[in-house]
Design an enzyme around this catalytic site. Structure first.
Site, PDB file in Angstrom:
ATOM      1  N   GLU A   1       2.450 -15.091 -12.946  1.00  0.00           N
ATOM      2  CA  GLU A   1       3.507 -15.832 -12.249  1.00  0.00           C
ATOM      3  C   GLU A   1       4.177 -14.946 -11.180  1.00  0.00           C
ATOM      4  O   GLU A   1       4.780 -15.447 -10.244  1.00  0.00           O
ATOM      5  CB  GLU A   1       4.521 -16.323 -13.285  1.00  0.00           C
ATOM      6  CG  GLU A   1       5.565 -17.306 -12.813  1.00  0.00           C
ATOM      7  CD  GLU A   1       5.066 -18.700 -12.427  1.00  0.00           C
ATOM      8  OE1 GLU A   1       4.006 -19.134 -12.915  1.00  0.00           O
ATOM      9  OE2 GLU A   1       5.742 -19.340 -11.610  1.00  0.00           O
TER      10      GLU A   1
ATOM     11  N   SER B   1       3.221 -10.798 -15.703  1.00  0.00           N
ATOM     12  CA  SER B   1       2.648 -12.154 -15.652  1.00  0.00           C
ATOM     13  C   SER B   1       2.026 -12.470 -14.305  1.00  0.00           C
ATOM     14  O   SER B   1       2.522 -12.036 -13.260  1.00  0.00           O
ATOM     15  CB  SER B   1       3.781 -13.143 -15.925  1.00  0.00           C
ATOM     16  OG  SER B   1       3.404 -14.448 -15.544  1.00  0.00           O
TER      17      SER B   1
ATOM     18  N   TYR C   1      11.788 -17.243 -13.272  1.00  0.00           N
ATOM     19  CA  TYR C   1      11.028 -16.467 -14.267  1.00  0.00           C
ATOM     20  C   TYR C   1      10.142 -15.430 -13.560  1.00  0.00           C
ATOM     21  O   TYR C   1      10.123 -14.252 -13.938  1.00  0.00           O
ATOM     22  CB  TYR C   1      10.183 -17.427 -15.111  1.00  0.00           C
ATOM     23  CG  TYR C   1       9.140 -16.760 -15.975  1.00  0.00           C
ATOM     24  CD1 TYR C   1       9.469 -16.245 -17.212  1.00  0.00           C
ATOM     25  CD2 TYR C   1       7.816 -16.648 -15.538  1.00  0.00           C
ATOM     26  CE1 TYR C   1       8.508 -15.626 -18.004  1.00  0.00           C
ATOM     27  CE2 TYR C   1       6.852 -16.033 -16.328  1.00  0.00           C
ATOM     28  CZ  TYR C   1       7.192 -15.523 -17.555  1.00  0.00           C
ATOM     29  OH  TYR C   1       6.237 -14.906 -18.328  1.00  0.00           O
TER      30      TYR C   1
HETATM   31  N1  GDD Z   1       4.665 -27.289 -19.035  1.00  0.00           N
HETATM   32  C1  GDD Z   1       4.148 -28.307 -18.321  1.00  0.00           C
HETATM   33  N2  GDD Z   1       4.404 -29.594 -18.693  1.00  0.00           N
HETATM   34  N3  GDD Z   1       3.381 -28.011 -17.249  1.00  0.00           N
HETATM   35  C2  GDD Z   1       2.850 -29.052 -16.555  1.00  0.00           C
HETATM   36  C3  GDD Z   1       3.083 -30.390 -16.902  1.00  0.00           C
HETATM   37  C4  GDD Z   1       3.901 -30.675 -18.026  1.00  0.00           C
HETATM   38  O1  GDD Z   1       4.155 -31.823 -18.379  1.00  0.00           O
HETATM   39  N4  GDD Z   1       2.406 -31.184 -16.023  1.00  0.00           N
HETATM   40  C5  GDD Z   1       1.792 -30.373 -15.159  1.00  0.00           C
HETATM   41  N5  GDD Z   1       2.060 -29.074 -15.469  1.00  0.00           N
HETATM   42  C6  GDD Z   1       1.575 -27.904 -14.720  1.00  0.00           C
HETATM   43  C7  GDD Z   1       2.678 -26.962 -14.279  1.00  0.00           C
HETATM   44  O2  GDD Z   1       3.350 -27.467 -13.120  1.00  0.00           O
HETATM   45  C8  GDD Z   1       1.865 -25.706 -14.020  1.00  0.00           C
HETATM   46  O3  GDD Z   1       1.290 -25.768 -12.730  1.00  0.00           O
HETATM   47  C9  GDD Z   1       0.731 -25.779 -15.064  1.00  0.00           C
HETATM   48  O4  GDD Z   1       0.748 -27.131 -15.561  1.00  0.00           O
HETATM   49  C10 GDD Z   1       0.884 -24.805 -16.228  1.00  0.00           C
HETATM   50  O5  GDD Z   1       2.171 -24.950 -16.773  1.00  0.00           O
HETATM   51  P1  GDD Z   1       2.588 -24.191 -18.146  1.00  0.00           P
HETATM   52  O6  GDD Z   1       1.636 -24.493 -19.227  1.00  0.00           O
HETATM   53  O7  GDD Z   1       4.031 -24.522 -18.392  1.00  0.00           O
HETATM   54  O8  GDD Z   1       2.375 -22.639 -17.817  1.00  0.00           O
HETATM   55  P2  GDD Z   1       2.818 -21.745 -16.542  1.00  0.00           P
HETATM   56  O9  GDD Z   1       1.580 -21.459 -15.741  1.00  0.00           O
HETATM   57  O10 GDD Z   1       3.961 -22.346 -15.817  1.00  0.00           O
HETATM   58  O11 GDD Z   1       3.361 -20.441 -17.240  1.00  0.00           O
HETATM   59  C11 GDD Z   1       2.676 -19.829 -18.331  1.00  0.00           C
HETATM   60  O12 GDD Z   1       1.772 -18.858 -17.874  1.00  0.00           O
HETATM   61  C12 GDD Z   1       2.376 -17.705 -17.257  1.00  0.00           C
HETATM   62  C13 GDD Z   1       1.242 -16.789 -16.811  1.00  0.00           C
HETATM   63  O13 GDD Z   1       0.891 -17.133 -15.497  1.00  0.00           O
HETATM   64  C14 GDD Z   1       3.733 -19.242 -19.273  1.00  0.00           C
HETATM   65  O14 GDD Z   1       3.123 -18.829 -20.465  1.00  0.00           O
HETATM   66  C15 GDD Z   1       4.409 -18.042 -18.656  1.00  0.00           C
HETATM   67  O15 GDD Z   1       5.291 -17.448 -19.592  1.00  0.00           O
HETATM   68  C16 GDD Z   1       3.314 -17.034 -18.243  1.00  0.00           C
HETATM   69  O16 GDD Z   1       3.903 -15.897 -17.674  1.00  0.00           O
END
Ligand code: GDD
Length: 260
Positions: free
Chosen positions: A69, A67, A93
């Protein structure tokens, strides 16, 4: 992933040609609340898989879902993350994914196994869980449009992500395992948008003024945030010819249509 005997049984029963390990507790925010469980599934669980394949049939090819991440806030000078970018994860994670990435490389080199890592940046679709930000915003905006609710609580709107479509990324996973040799590849669109961009695009598509509905709730903020992601997929493109078909906009249009 945490039960070696089950993995061994299923691998023996089916003796597959290829295994794609997408199993995870994959929510970054949740990993701060459940660090041990996340590490057991995402990190140590991979050893169970590698051991089972090593003991049963070393010719089975393995794709490991690594990832973006894993990079944390480490960015190359030109603003991109790529295969050589140092990994400095900022979540339990991300730490567990780095462990899995390293142990995969270790088994590949030690036991001459075909194990490839796809370092995938965020990938979305209408099937995305609604606690991830893309589908949360899209479903929330459609709910507001339909009159089911009148506000949407969000965390950090400044973070940027390189969002692609899961369909494109699954093609990349398959292409990676069809290569002659195992290797590690970044898969991303190379285009980055903020959470704020995502909100503005989605709400304007529904003729809504986002500023009337979006509210902040600190419970959606992370103790440590990964601020910016933008991936360089040149290596993958050169090796496989992979190109994404969806853009940020066409991906969101599909998600908006789905919820409508
Ligand atoms: N989930 C979520 N909910 N994220 C939020 C929110 C909210 O209410 N508000 C802002 N965000 C911001 C998070 O702080 C982050 O910076 C961004 O939106 C994306 O959050 P997510 O959609 O939860 O994805 P992620 O980037 O943390 O993780 C996903 O992508 C990774 C690849 O880089 C997941 O799918 C991971 O499993 C994957 O590895």
């Amino acid at each position: 992933m945490t039960d070696f005997s089950s993995l061994m049984r299923i691998i023996k029963k089916h003796n597959p040609d290829e295994i794609y390990n997408l199993a995870a507790q994959s929510h970054v925010r949740v990993s701060f609340d459940l660090p041990q469980y996340t590490s057991e599934v995402v990190g140590l669980g991979v050893i169970n898989l590698l051991e089972a394949v090593k003991l049963h049939n070393k010719n089975i090819k393995i794709y490991q879902a690594s990832s973006s991440e894993m990079f944390g806030n480490s960015i190359d000078k030109d603003g991109f993350q790529r295969e050589e970018t140092p990994m400095r994860p900022v979540s339990p994670y991300g730490c567990a994914k780095v462990f899995a990435y390293n142990i995969c490389n270790n088994y590949k080199n030690s036991y001459n196994m075909f194990i490839s890592n796809g370092i995938l940046f965020n990938h979305e679709s209408p099937r995305r869980g609604i606690t991830f930000v893309t589908n949360k915003v899209v479903k929330g905006a459609v709910d507001i449009k339909c009159g089911y609710k009148n506000s949407l609580y969000i965390g950090n709107r400044n973070a940027t992500r390189d969002w692609g479509h899961a369909k494109d990324y699954v093609k990349a996973m398959w292409m990676i395992l069809q290569l002659d040799k195992p290797d590690n590849f970044v898969c991303a669109t190379g285009v980055s948008h903020s959470v704020q961009d995502l909100i503005e695009y989605t709400f304007s598509k529904l003729d809504l003024d986002w500023s009337h509905y979006i509210k902040q709730d600190i419970k959606y903020m992370r103790p440590e945030e990964l601020n910016n992601l933008k991936g360089d997929s040149s290596k993958l493109q050169k090796a496989t010819g992979w190109q994404p078909e969806y853009t940020f906009e066409t991906m969101l249009d599909e998600m908006i249509d789905y919820w409508r």
